[in-house]
Design a protein around this motif. Structure first.
Motif, PDB file in Angstrom:
ATOM      1  N   VAL A  50      11.714 -21.849  23.939  1.00 30.39           N
ATOM      2  CA  VAL A  50      10.338 -22.261  23.618  1.00 30.39           C
ATOM      3  C   VAL A  50       9.289 -21.406  24.351  1.00 30.39           C
ATOM      4  CG1 VAL A  50       8.703 -24.201  23.738  1.00 30.39           C
ATOM      5  CG2 VAL A  50      11.126 -24.623  23.236  1.00 30.39           C
ATOM      6  N   ASP A  61       4.864 -20.867  24.788  1.00 27.63           N
ATOM      7  CA  ASP A  61       3.600 -21.599  24.622  1.00 27.63           C
ATOM      8  C   ASP A  61       2.951 -21.140  23.323  1.00 27.63           C
ATOM      9  OD1 ASP A  61       0.966 -19.708  25.776  1.00 27.63           O
ATOM     10  OD2 ASP A  61       3.032 -19.004  25.753  1.00 27.63           O
ATOM     11  N   ARG A 103       7.470 -18.070  28.289  1.00 27.51           N
ATOM     12  CA  ARG A 103       8.670 -18.633  27.682  1.00 27.51           C
ATOM     13  C   ARG A 103       9.459 -19.346  28.777  1.00 27.51           C
ATOM     14  NH1 ARG A 103      11.587 -14.132  26.150  1.00 27.51           N
ATOM     15  NH2 ARG A 103      10.139 -13.826  24.421  1.00 27.51           N
ATOM     16  N   LEU A 127       6.402 -17.220  36.260  1.00 29.10           N
ATOM     17  CA  LEU A 127       5.479 -18.288  36.649  1.00 29.10           C
ATOM     18  C   LEU A 127       6.317 -19.399  37.271  1.00 29.10           C
ATOM     19  CD1 LEU A 127       2.474 -19.310  36.263  1.00 29.10           C
ATOM     20  CD2 LEU A 127       3.338 -20.514  34.253  1.00 29.10           C
ATOM     21  N   TYR A 185       7.514 -29.496  37.572  1.00 32.08           N
ATOM     22  CA  TYR A 185       7.199 -30.491  36.542  1.00 32.08           C
ATOM     23  C   TYR A 185       7.387 -31.873  37.123  1.00 32.08           C
ATOM     24  CZ  TYR A 185       6.923 -26.882  32.956  1.00 32.08           C
ATOM     25  OH  TYR A 185       6.531 -25.800  32.208  1.00 32.08           O
ATOM     26  N   LEU A 220       2.909 -34.817  32.478  1.00 29.24           N
ATOM     27  CA  LEU A 220       2.514 -35.464  31.226  1.00 29.24           C
ATOM     28  C   LEU A 220       1.704 -36.699  31.576  1.00 29.24           C
ATOM     29  CD1 LEU A 220       6.009 -35.240  29.527  1.00 29.24           C
ATOM     30  CD2 LEU A 220       3.981 -33.940  28.872  1.00 29.24           C
TER      31      LEU A 220
HETATM   32  C1  80O Z   1       3.961 -22.291  30.965  1.00 27.05           C
HETATM   33  O1  80O Z   1       5.061 -21.864  30.212  1.00 27.05           O
HETATM   34  C2  80O Z   1       5.324 -22.505  29.028  1.00 27.05           C
HETATM   35  C3  80O Z   1       6.447 -22.077  28.333  1.00 27.05           C
HETATM   36  C4  80O Z   1       6.756 -22.680  27.118  1.00 27.05           C
HETATM   37  C5  80O Z   1       5.964 -23.711  26.591  1.00 27.05           C
HETATM   38  C6  80O Z   1       4.848 -24.140  27.304  1.00 27.05           C
HETATM   39  C7  80O Z   1       3.970 -25.234  26.777  1.00 27.05           C
HETATM   40  C8  80O Z   1       4.805 -26.491  26.629  1.00 27.05           C
HETATM   41  N1  80O Z   1       5.379 -26.726  25.540  1.00 27.05           N
HETATM   42  N2  80O Z   1       4.904 -27.323  27.734  1.00 27.05           N
HETATM   43  C9  80O Z   1       5.625 -28.487  27.677  1.00 27.05           C
HETATM   44  O2  80O Z   1       6.295 -28.825  26.711  1.00 27.05           O
HETATM   45  C10 80O Z   1       5.530 -29.364  28.871  1.00 27.05           C
HETATM   46  C11 80O Z   1       4.335 -29.515  29.538  1.00 27.05           C
HETATM   47  C12 80O Z   1       4.293 -30.395  30.628  1.00 27.05           C
HETATM   48  C13 80O Z   1       5.434 -31.108  31.006  1.00 27.05           C
HETATM   49  N3  80O Z   1       6.616 -30.941  30.343  1.00 27.05           N
HETATM   50  C14 80O Z   1       6.668 -30.086  29.308  1.00 27.05           C
HETATM   51  O3  80O Z   1       7.847 -29.916  28.632  1.00 27.05           O
HETATM   52  C15 80O Z   1       9.021 -30.252  29.360  1.00 27.05           C
HETATM   53  C16 80O Z   1       9.649 -31.444  28.654  1.00 27.05           C
HETATM   54  C17 80O Z   1      10.175 -31.036  27.295  1.00 27.05           C
HETATM   55  N4  80O Z   1      11.085 -29.885  27.394  1.00 27.05           N
HETATM   56  C18 80O Z   1      10.429 -28.716  27.996  1.00 27.05           C
HETATM   57  C19 80O Z   1       9.923 -29.036  29.378  1.00 27.05           C
HETATM   58  C20 80O Z   1       4.516 -23.541  28.531  1.00 27.05           C
END
Ligand code: 80O
Length: 389
Positions: free
Chosen positions: A72, A74, A80, A308, A312, A345
């Motif tokens: 995944v 952003d 990533r 980065l 969490y 979150l």
């Molecule tokens: C900063 O680097 C990133 C790299 C990939 C995606 C995102 C944005 C994002 N999609 N963020 C979240 O899903 C997220 C934001 C805050 C807390 N938990 C999260 O996701 C967790 C829970 C779900 N599985 C991924 C990690 C940010």
């Protein structure tokens, strides 16, 4: 067209949203095990199934590299997720896990790993009912194989293997809207290293703000302030389990953790998960708890930085120490451990501290889903007590 696959699955359908007559609980009854398909689903001909044994250094490396390059990103494709191998072994080897639920797809000829999906068993309470569910995660298809419709067959295969263990419900999250979210959460970020976050484009300098003013704004003390604040240790497992079970009771959907679960998910593990508690100096009672997991992100295309360092927010409980003070101590230890940002979150009671502790809203949402389980009403994030990795 949209959701062609999901309209065939036992999940809340958009057309049912208004229908209050539909009962809460399983959408479909279990199938007799004799009727569960006993052979794997067919993949397109060039590909074959494989089971990924993360205890094998080589296989764990293959999974790590697939995710590092194809998981995944952003919304602006600047970052990533970069889950570490240690983290993957932790996330996928909880009490009672099934190796058969760690599913890979290889190219038959080259044996290259090109896709992955996982499940782990978890006891999850939905209102007053505890259900053993599969927590589905790490669905990843190599960038070069996207829109070959591999994801639906991988989801059906992990569902089939979950059914073979007589488990009929699942929980998962996604950044995209699918039929139908149980809850939709906002994510928030608290800068710990604002200069780096601005340099890499994660944050922007506020209007009428200088860099030095911004650094001062996010500055944190060198030491935690709460008397009795310390790292969790193995002997704390029973007390932390009691504290956490009592706290999670108030949420509509939450994990039903026992001591084995707490030992696995919440005992500190270097570079994976950190957990702290407050032991009252007088009574030696454990009154508060905070934890965060380590999930770095690769920085795509920056000259000066490649990673980065992100923490969490995981599970937190405040019964004596005010939320603001408890979570500020969590920020202080995260900063001391050289994290660049602390993410959270707006689930559970998190919104009580987000604004005051200078979290800024993220630019995306995380949707929570249950498979084959209907919850009557969409939940507010504050009704949700489940954090997935
Ligand atoms: C900063 O680097 C990133 C790299 C990939 C995606 C995102 C944005 C994002 N999609 N963020 C979240 O899903 C997220 C934001 C805050 C807390 N938990 C999260 O996701 C967790 C829970 C779900 N599985 C991924 C990690 C940010």
């Amino acid at each position: 067209q949209r959701h062609k696959f999901w309209e065939t699955q036992p999940v809340g359908q958009f057309k049912d949203l208004g229908d209050a007559s539909l009962p809460e609980g399983p959408i479909e009854p279990p199938t007799p095990l004799t009727e569960v398909k006993h052979e794997p689903y067919n993949l397109p001909s060039p590909y074959e199934w494989t089971t990924c044994d993360l205890d094998s250094e080589d296989m764990c490396s293959e999974v790590y590299l697939l995710l590092t390059n194809n998981y995944v990103e952003d919304d602006e494709n600047m970052f990533r997720f970069n889950y570490s191998k240690e983290f993957l072994r932790w996330a996928l080897h909880p009490p009672g896990y099934y190796k058969s639920w760690h599913i890979g797809v290889r190219v038959k000829t080259s044996k290259k790993l090109v896709a992955f999906i996982t499940g782990v068993p978890a006891k999850i309470r939905a209102r007053d009912t505890v259900v053993v569910m599969a927590e589905i995660n790490f669905l990843c298809v190599h960038k070069k194989l996207r829109s070959k419709r591999l994801a639906p067959v991988m989801i059906k295969e992990v569902t089939r293997r979950v059914h073979l263990e007589n488990i009929w419900q699942a929980a998962y999250t996604a950044g995209v809207v699918l039929p139908t979210p149980v809850s939709t959460c906002q994510y928030w970020h608290r800068s710990l290293n604002p200069k780096k976050l601005i340099d890499v484009g994660f944050s922007r300098l506020g209007a009428r703000m200088t860099m030095s003013r911004t650094i001062k704004l996010y500055k944190l003390p060198d030491q935690t302030v709460t008397p009795g604040f310390r790292k969790m240790e193995p002997h704390d497992v029973p007390a932390v389990t009691r504290l956490l079970r009592d706290y999670l009771k108030q949420f509509v959907v939450a994990p039903d953790f026992d001591e084995n679960d707490v030992e696995h998910w919440l005992l500190p593990k270097e570079g994976v998960v950190d957990s702290y508690l407050v032991e009252s100096p007088e009574s030696h009672e454990i009154t508060d708890f905070c934890s965060f997991y380590t999930l770095p992100s690769s920085i795509l295309g920056n000259q000066n930085y490649s990673t980065l360092k992100a923490a969490y927010s995981y599970y937190n409980v405040s019964t004596k120490t005010p939320w603001i003070q408890l979570m500020n101590d969590a920020l202080i230890v995260a900063k001391k451990k050289d994290f660049d940002v602390f993410n959270a979150l707006d689930v559970m009671h998190n919104e009580t501290f987000l604004k005051e502790l200078k979290f800024g809203p993220g630019d995306g949402q995380l949707h929570y889903y249950l498979y084959n389980y209907r919850i009557k009403h969409v939940l507010r994030p504050s009704e949700l007590g489940l954090v997935l990795l």
